[in-house]
Design an enzyme around this catalytic site. Structure first.
Site, PDB file in Angstrom:
ATOM      1  N   SER A 194       4.520  11.535  -5.544  1.00  0.00           N
ATOM      2  CA  SER A 194       5.618  10.582  -5.718  1.00  0.00           C
ATOM      3  C   SER A 194       5.276   9.640  -6.861  1.00  0.00           C
ATOM      4  CB  SER A 194       5.825   9.782  -4.434  1.00  0.00           C
ATOM      5  OG  SER A 194       4.837   8.771  -4.350  1.00  0.00           O
ATOM      6  N   LYS A 195       6.236   8.802  -7.187  1.00  0.00           N
ATOM      7  CA  LYS A 195       6.064   7.850  -8.296  1.00  0.00           C
ATOM      8  C   LYS A 195       4.773   7.036  -8.160  1.00  0.00           C
ATOM      9  CE  LYS A 195      10.501   6.861 -10.332  1.00  0.00           C
ATOM     10  NZ  LYS A 195      11.449   7.724  -9.634  1.00  0.00           N
ATOM     11  N   ARG A 196       4.420   6.757  -6.914  1.00  0.00           N
ATOM     12  CA  ARG A 196       3.223   5.931  -6.670  1.00  0.00           C
ATOM     13  C   ARG A 196       1.936   6.617  -7.123  1.00  0.00           C
ATOM     14  NH1 ARG A 196       4.061   5.631  -0.981  1.00  0.00           N
ATOM     15  NH2 ARG A 196       6.033   6.571  -1.511  1.00  0.00           N
ATOM     16  N   ASP A 197       1.991   7.916  -7.350  1.00  0.00           N
ATOM     17  CA  ASP A 197       0.782   8.635  -7.767  1.00  0.00           C
ATOM     18  C   ASP A 197       0.545   8.557  -9.273  1.00  0.00           C
ATOM     19  OD1 ASP A 197       0.060   9.576  -5.153  1.00  0.00           O
ATOM     20  OD2 ASP A 197       1.847  10.830  -5.274  1.00  0.00           O
TER      21      ASP A 197
END
Ligand code: GLU
Length: 478
Positions: free
Chosen positions: A250-253
């Site tokens: 996800s974007k958080r990665d």
């Protein structure tokens, strides 16, 4: 039979690495089989689809060099075809008008939840009489079209990656909505599972290659193929791309859109190479290859069933391999936009830029590394690190800098050899080791105690006509 495959992104976000990887695998399979690769934009979700995302997807595929043989086709331009197919199913009693209100559906879900049952539509409007339909319509209710899911039934298909996949139609959540109806009572926008089948039939798709998250959809879609009496394509579900913790990326990665990777300084050759490894392994054990090389040997047997872990170290290693081996002219063109974005003015002579590229290329992991590495060569007002200032301030360094400035003035054309011997002779005359000359020279030229090769840096700065000035400026530090 000509292999025909497609990528069918929804323009509801920038080109995602998952979509790009799926596009690449479709491309590889098409190339391997001398088939056709089609691009279809699935833009029927009017609330979430945006032109800017379509543009981003097209640009992203172009940047990656994933070219298609036909398209882009847009679903919103094919509404007539969907409408005709919906009517075909309605006429055969394989689809029907459902007038359930949002409140009713919500209540149904609540009751199921209370009974700890999985949410599903209970097919309550499947057998409405004509009169009931008229009453609902007269009461101002707006219908949707649902497709009849025959259940229970075990549905098994051969997935080219996963082998036999079995799904019980009982687990599909009841009769599915396939289209909406507009205010005039006309069939309007189709929903994904329906439009995708109509298009795959019309475009004569032989192999549907997509992410594993679509497996439940495949079961629904096979039922629609059957209802329409159409030939069912082969399916291949690719493993999901996971983060280091094993969850869907996800974007958080760090990054998920191809555009972000581009901005971070990854090059398309390396990015494609890395994406191939997200789920596929080479029978010959290679890790560095071009898409065309992979296409020669690409088979679904080598696609993993389990999730593909995203590994930044691997991506960085692959990117560095491509940068280290890239033609300096090409690398230079790739670097210029990054230098410009950093506010440098890279309008120097081409030869000078190429020499600079050759100097830093072996140390690059991503293109953006070249900004900090080359900063001291581009800027006019050098900044110094504390360590550099400490060295340049020392009284013992002044005579070295004076000698260097003078020697450089006396050497009109500097070459790697003359630069080396210049340093050597200063060391000799001041009775110092060569290192004692190199260190302050590096600090004076670059403002730092570390950096790329010193002689090459000196030559580049001398060519810019700023080498002597830098040394004289350093002499003023106290
Ligand atoms: N529009 C769908 C998506 O973006 C396409 C899935 C498919 O390939 O059928 O996920």
């Amino acid at each position: 039979m000509t292999v025909r495959v497609r990528i069918a992104p929804s323009p509801t976000g920038n080109l995602h690495i998952g979509t790009a990887r799926t596009a690449l695998f479709n491309w590889l399979y098409a190339k391997h089989n001398h088939g056709e690769f089609i691009l279809r934009i699935e833009d029927t979700d009017q609330e979430r689809s945006q032109d800017q995302y379509t543009q981003n997807i097209l640009e992203g595929l172009k940047w990656l060099g994933i070219d298609y043989d036909s398209g882009p086709f847009f679903q919103t331009q094919r509404l007539e075809q969907y409408r005709a197919a919906v009517h075909l199913l309605l006429d055969q009693g394989l689809a029907y008008y459902c007038y359930c209100s949002e409140a009713e559906l919500e209540q149904m879900r609540e009751e199921q939840k209370a009974k700890k049952q999985a949410p599903r539509y209970d097919n309550r409007h499947r057998h409405l009489t004509k009169q009931q339909r008229t009453e609902f319509a007269n009461a101002g209710r707006k219908p949707v079209i649902r497709f009849v899911i025959e259940e229970p039934r075990e549905l098994t298909w051969l997935d080219l990656v996963r082998g036999d996949v079995t799904w019980n139609t009982r687990d599909l959540g009841g009769d599915i909505v396939i289209a909406r109806v507009d205010d005039q009572g006309q069939v309007s926008l189709p929903l994904y599972n329906f439009a995708v089948v109509i298009d795959d039939i019309a475009m004569e798709i032989t192999h549907v290659i997509r992410g594993e998250d679509h497996i439940a959809n495949t079961a629904k879609q096979i039922l629609i193929y059957e209802a329409l009496g159409a030939e069912i394509p082969k399916f291949s579900h690719l493993p999901l791309i996971l983060n280091a913790q094993g969850a869907k990326i996800s974007k958080r990665d760090g990054a998920t859109s191809v555009f972000e990777f581009q901005q971070m300084g990854y090059v398309p050759e390396a990015f494609n190479n890395y994406m191939v490894l997200l789920g596929w392994s080479d029978p010959n054990g290679r890790e560095i290859f071009s898409p065309s090389e992979v296409a020669e040997v690409f088979e679904f047997e080598r696609v993993n069933k389990s999730g593909a872990r995203f590994d930044w170290d691997k991506l960085n290693w692959i990117n560095s391999q491509y940068l280290h081996n890239m033609d300096p002219e090409i690398l230079c063109d790739r670097l210029i936009p990054f230098w410009q974005a950093a506010g440098f003015n890279p309008n120097f002579e081409r030869n000078w830029l190429i020499d600079l590229v050759k100097l830093i290329a072996p140390s690059l992991t991503v293109l953006t590394d070249a900004v900090d590495m080359a900063r001291y060569l581009f800027i006019d007002n050098l900044e110094y690190t504390e360590e550099a200032i400490a060295i340049l301030k020392a009284e013992s360094v002044k005579p070295i800098l004076i000698a260097l400035a003078q020697a450089l003035k006396d050497t009109p054309t500097l070459t790697p050899d003359s630069a080396s011997s210049l340093i050597q002779s200063i060391a000799k005359s001041l009775n110092l080791k060569k290192g004692a000359i190199m260190k302050p020279l590096r600090c004076a030229l670059s403002g730092d105690i570390h950096g790329p090769d010193l002689i090459s840096s000196l030559l580049l700065l001398a060519q810019r006509g700023v080498a002597v000035t830098r040394i004289e400026t350093a002499l003023e530090i106290n």
